[in-house]
Design a protein around this motif. Structure first.
Motif, PDB file in Angstrom:
ATOM      1  N   VAL A 195       0.876  -1.216   0.139  1.00  0.00           N
ATOM      2  CA  VAL A 195       0.037   0.027  -0.112  1.00  0.00           C
ATOM      3  C   VAL A 195       1.029   1.196   0.153  1.00  0.00           C
ATOM      4  O   VAL A 195       0.542   2.175  -0.607  1.00  0.00           O
ATOM      5  N   GLN A 196       2.049   1.226   0.682  1.00  0.00           N
ATOM      6  CA  GLN A 196       3.049   2.457   0.703  1.00  0.00           C
ATOM      7  C   GLN A 196       3.459   2.682  -0.470  1.00  0.00           C
ATOM      8  O   GLN A 196       3.474   3.702  -0.919  1.00  0.00           O
ATOM      9  N   ILE A 197       3.910   1.482  -1.144  1.00  0.00           N
ATOM     10  CA  ILE A 197       4.450   1.622  -2.596  1.00  0.00           C
ATOM     11  C   ILE A 197       3.399   2.155  -3.598  1.00  0.00           C
ATOM     12  O   ILE A 197       3.870   3.018  -4.321  1.00  0.00           O
ATOM     13  N   ARG A 198       1.928   1.745  -3.567  1.00  0.00           N
ATOM     14  CA  ARG A 198       1.131   2.183  -4.224  1.00  0.00           C
ATOM     15  C   ARG A 198       0.900   3.610  -4.262  1.00  0.00           C
ATOM     16  O   ARG A 198       0.771   4.408  -5.217  1.00  0.00           O
ATOM     17  N   GLU A 199       0.786   3.780  -2.727  1.00  0.00           N
ATOM     18  CA  GLU A 199       0.498   5.546  -2.692  1.00  0.00           C
ATOM     19  C   GLU A 199       1.573   6.157  -2.951  1.00  0.00           C
ATOM     20  O   GLU A 199       1.528   7.423  -3.604  1.00  0.00           O
ATOM     21  N   ALA A 200       3.060   5.909  -3.037  1.00  0.00           N
ATOM     22  CA  ALA A 200       4.326   6.365  -3.079  1.00  0.00           C
ATOM     23  C   ALA A 200       4.419   6.791  -4.766  1.00  0.00           C
ATOM     24  O   ALA A 200       4.888   7.874  -5.236  1.00  0.00           O
ATOM     25  N   LEU A 201       3.965   5.826  -5.403  1.00  0.00           N
ATOM     26  CA  LEU A 201       3.803   5.735  -7.054  1.00  0.00           C
ATOM     27  C   LEU A 201       2.742   6.202  -7.404  1.00  0.00           C
ATOM     28  O   LEU A 201       2.551   6.460  -8.698  1.00  0.00           O
ATOM     29  N   HIS A 202       1.556   6.728  -6.819  1.00  0.00           N
ATOM     30  CA  HIS A 202       0.153   7.337  -7.129  1.00  0.00           C
ATOM     31  C   HIS A 202      -0.423   6.476  -8.104  1.00  0.00           C
ATOM     32  O   HIS A 202      -0.861   6.907  -9.075  1.00  0.00           O
ATOM     33  N   LEU A 203      -0.528   5.377  -7.698  1.00  0.00           N
ATOM     34  CA  LEU A 203      -1.170   4.309  -8.321  1.00  0.00           C
ATOM     35  C   LEU A 203      -2.678   4.052  -7.826  1.00  0.00           C
ATOM     36  O   LEU A 203      -2.908   3.835  -6.683  1.00  0.00           O
ATOM     37  N   GLU A 204      -3.704   3.537  -8.686  1.00  0.00           N
ATOM     38  CA  GLU A 204      -4.874   3.409  -8.326  1.00  0.00           C
ATOM     39  C   GLU A 204      -4.906   2.032  -7.649  1.00  0.00           C
ATOM     40  O   GLU A 204      -5.649   1.840  -6.501  1.00  0.00           O
ATOM     41  N   SER A 205      -4.158   1.162  -8.222  1.00  0.00           N
ATOM     42  CA  SER A 205      -4.054  -0.325  -7.424  1.00  0.00           C
ATOM     43  C   SER A 205      -2.801  -0.796  -8.101  1.00  0.00           C
ATOM     44  O   SER A 205      -2.208  -0.400  -8.938  1.00  0.00           O
ATOM     45  N   LEU A 206      -2.623  -2.039  -7.655  1.00  0.00           N
ATOM     46  CA  LEU A 206      -1.386  -2.781  -7.652  1.00  0.00           C
ATOM     47  C   LEU A 206      -1.854  -4.126  -8.636  1.00  0.00           C
ATOM     48  O   LEU A 206      -1.070  -5.059  -8.907  1.00  0.00           O
ATOM     49  N   GLU A 207      -3.049  -4.182  -9.163  1.00  0.00           N
ATOM     50  CA  GLU A 207      -3.726  -5.210  -9.807  1.00  0.00           C
ATOM     51  C   GLU A 207      -2.861  -5.661 -11.019  1.00  0.00           C
ATOM     52  O   GLU A 207      -2.591  -4.718 -11.898  1.00  0.00           O
ATOM     53  N   GLY A 208      -2.282  -7.044 -11.168  1.00  0.00           N
ATOM     54  CA  GLY A 208      -1.421  -7.183 -12.211  1.00  0.00           C
ATOM     55  C   GLY A 208      -0.039  -6.827 -12.410  1.00  0.00           C
ATOM     56  O   GLY A 208       0.681  -7.321 -13.333  1.00  0.00           O
ATOM     57  N   CYS A 209       0.313  -6.263 -11.189  1.00  0.00           N
ATOM     58  CA  CYS A 209       1.811  -5.932 -10.944  1.00  0.00           C
ATOM     59  C   CYS A 209       2.540  -7.291 -10.712  1.00  0.00           C
ATOM     60  O   CYS A 209       1.744  -8.236 -10.535  1.00  0.00           O
ATOM     61  N   TRP A 210       3.664  -7.394 -10.766  1.00  0.00           N
ATOM     62  CA  TRP A 210       4.302  -8.441 -10.059  1.00  0.00           C
ATOM     63  C   TRP A 210       5.168  -8.337  -8.812  1.00  0.00           C
ATOM     64  O   TRP A 210       5.783  -7.365  -8.554  1.00  0.00           O
ATOM     65  N   MET A 211       4.713  -9.495  -7.796  1.00  0.00           N
ATOM     66  CA  MET A 211       5.427  -9.516  -6.719  1.00  0.00           C
ATOM     67  C   MET A 211       6.305 -10.578  -6.724  1.00  0.00           C
ATOM     68  O   MET A 211       6.047 -11.746  -6.956  1.00  0.00           O
ATOM     69  N   VAL A 212       7.737 -10.496  -6.411  1.00  0.00           N
ATOM     70  CA  VAL A 212       8.695 -11.345  -6.432  1.00  0.00           C
ATOM     71  C   VAL A 212       9.339 -11.691  -5.079  1.00  0.00           C
ATOM     72  O   VAL A 212       9.845 -10.534  -4.361  1.00  0.00           O
ATOM     73  N   GLY A 213       9.449 -12.764  -4.552  1.00  0.00           N
ATOM     74  CA  GLY A 213       9.804 -13.187  -3.391  1.00  0.00           C
ATOM     75  C   GLY A 213      10.339 -14.709  -3.126  1.00  0.00           C
ATOM     76  O   GLY A 213      10.148 -15.177  -4.011  1.00  0.00           O
ATOM     77  N   ASP A 214      10.827 -14.822  -1.864  1.00  0.00           N
ATOM     78  CA  ASP A 214      11.450 -15.924  -1.698  1.00  0.00           C
ATOM     79  C   ASP A 214      11.023 -16.760  -0.598  1.00  0.00           C
ATOM     80  O   ASP A 214      11.185 -17.788  -0.107  1.00  0.00           O
ATOM     81  N   SER A 215       9.675 -16.139  -0.156  1.00  0.00           N
ATOM     82  CA  SER A 215       8.819 -16.807   1.033  1.00  0.00           C
ATOM     83  C   SER A 215       7.403 -16.658   1.007  1.00  0.00           C
ATOM     84  O   SER A 215       7.041 -15.723   0.064  1.00  0.00           O
ATOM     85  N   LEU A 216       6.480 -17.520   1.413  1.00  0.00           N
ATOM     86  CA  LEU A 216       5.014 -17.460   1.331  1.00  0.00           C
ATOM     87  C   LEU A 216       4.581 -16.176   1.772  1.00  0.00           C
ATOM     88  O   LEU A 216       3.517 -15.436   1.121  1.00  0.00           O
ATOM     89  N   ARG A 217       5.129 -15.573   2.833  1.00  0.00           N
ATOM     90  CA  ARG A 217       4.608 -14.448   3.261  1.00  0.00           C
ATOM     91  C   ARG A 217       4.647 -13.273   2.131  1.00  0.00           C
ATOM     92  O   ARG A 217       3.858 -12.427   2.162  1.00  0.00           O
ATOM     93  N   ASP A 218       5.736 -13.166   1.494  1.00  0.00           N
ATOM     94  CA  ASP A 218       5.967 -12.067   0.281  1.00  0.00           C
ATOM     95  C   ASP A 218       4.664 -12.259  -0.669  1.00  0.00           C
ATOM     96  O   ASP A 218       4.108 -11.372  -1.271  1.00  0.00           O
ATOM     97  N   LEU A 219       4.458 -13.701  -1.140  1.00  0.00           N
ATOM     98  CA  LEU A 219       3.556 -13.915  -2.279  1.00  0.00           C
ATOM     99  C   LEU A 219       2.113 -13.425  -1.636  1.00  0.00           C
ATOM    100  O   LEU A 219       1.431 -12.942  -2.441  1.00  0.00           O
ATOM    101  N   GLN A 220       1.834 -13.852  -0.386  1.00  0.00           N
ATOM    102  CA  GLN A 220       0.565 -13.600   0.357  1.00  0.00           C
ATOM    103  C   GLN A 220       0.295 -12.163   0.288  1.00  0.00           C
ATOM    104  O   GLN A 220      -0.669 -11.525   0.016  1.00  0.00           O
TER     105      GLN A 220
END
Length: 186
Positions: A114-139
Motif C-alpha cells: 500500500v505504501q508503494i502504491r501510494e508513493a507511486l500514485h497508483l490506483e491499484s497494484l492489480e496485475g503487477c508482479w511481486m517477487v519473493g522467496d517466502s510465502l509471506r511475500d507472495l501472500q
C-alpha cells in the motif's frame, strides 16, 4: 498528482531475492552481499521501461540488531549500484517492526505494498508482479492483486519444497531468470 493505473511495476522482496539472506539477519553493510546478477536484473527492468520497488520486512530494527541509519546506508548503496548499472529503484518500503508488534506493514499483510502504491500514485497494484522467496511475500502481493513469483534463492527452495499456498505462483531459479523471462530474453 493524479492517481493512475499501474504501469509496468515489479515489486521485490530484498533479503533472499536481491541479496543473500541470513538467519542471523543482515545487520551491517559488511554483511550485505547482493547476488551477482540481481543488480543487473533490476537495471535491465528499468532500461526496459519497468518500475521497480522493494518491500522488505526488517524486524532486526525492532530486535535491536541494527538501526535505521544502517538500513538506510545499505539502501543507499543498493540504489547506487543499481544506478551505476543504468537502472533505478522507484521506491523502497520497509517494515521496522517485530512479529508481535501488530503493525499493518509486516508481510504477509500488505501495508508495504500500500505504501508503494501510494508513493507511486497508483490506483491499484492489480496485475503487477511481486517477487519473493517466502510465502509471506507472495501472500502480501496476492492480497493486492499482484502476480506471484517465487525465486529459489534465499528461502525460496524451502518454500517451494513446502509447496503450501503457492497456487498459480510462477517459480524461477533467481531474479535474473525471472527478468529474462519477463523481457523475453529467456
Amino acid at each position: 498528482m493524479h492517481s493512475r493505473t499501474p504501469e509496468r511495476l515489479v515489486i521485490l522482496d530484498r533479503d533472499g531475492v536481491i541479496n543473500q539472506d541470513s538467519d542471523e539477519y543482515v545487520k551491517s553493510f559488511e554483511e550485505w552481499h547482493p547476488y551477482p546478477d540481481a543488480i543487473m536484473a533490476i537495471a535491465r527492468l528499468s532500461q526496459a521501461g519497468w518500475h521497480v520497488a522493494i518491500a522488505t520486512n526488517q524486524s532486526g530494527i525492532a530486535r535491536g540488531y541494527y538501526d535505521v541509519a544502517t538500513l538506510e546506508a545499505i539502501h543507499t548503496e543498493l540504489r547506487r549500484r543499481v544506478g551505476d548499472a543504468g537502472g533505478e529503484i522507484a521506491h523502497i518500503a520497509y517494515c521496522p517492526h517485530g512479529p508481535d508488534d501488530h503493525c499493518e506493514c509486516r508481510k504477509p499483510l500488505s501495508g508495504l505494498l500500500v505504501q508503494i502504491r501510494e508513493a507511486l500514485h497508483l490506483e491499484s497494484l492489480e496485475g503487477c508482479w511481486m517477487v519473493g522467496d517466502s510465502l509471506r511475500d507472495l501472500q502480501a502481493g496476492e492480497y493486492e492483486g499482484c502476480q506471484s513469483v517465487l525465486v529459489r534463492t534465499g528461502k525460496g527452495r524451502r518454500t517451494e519444497v513446502n509447496g503450501k499456498g503457492l497456487g498459480k505462483t510462477m517459480i524461477f531459479d533467481d531474479l535474473s531468470a525471472f527478468v529474462n523471462w519477463l523481457l523475453g530474453d529467456g
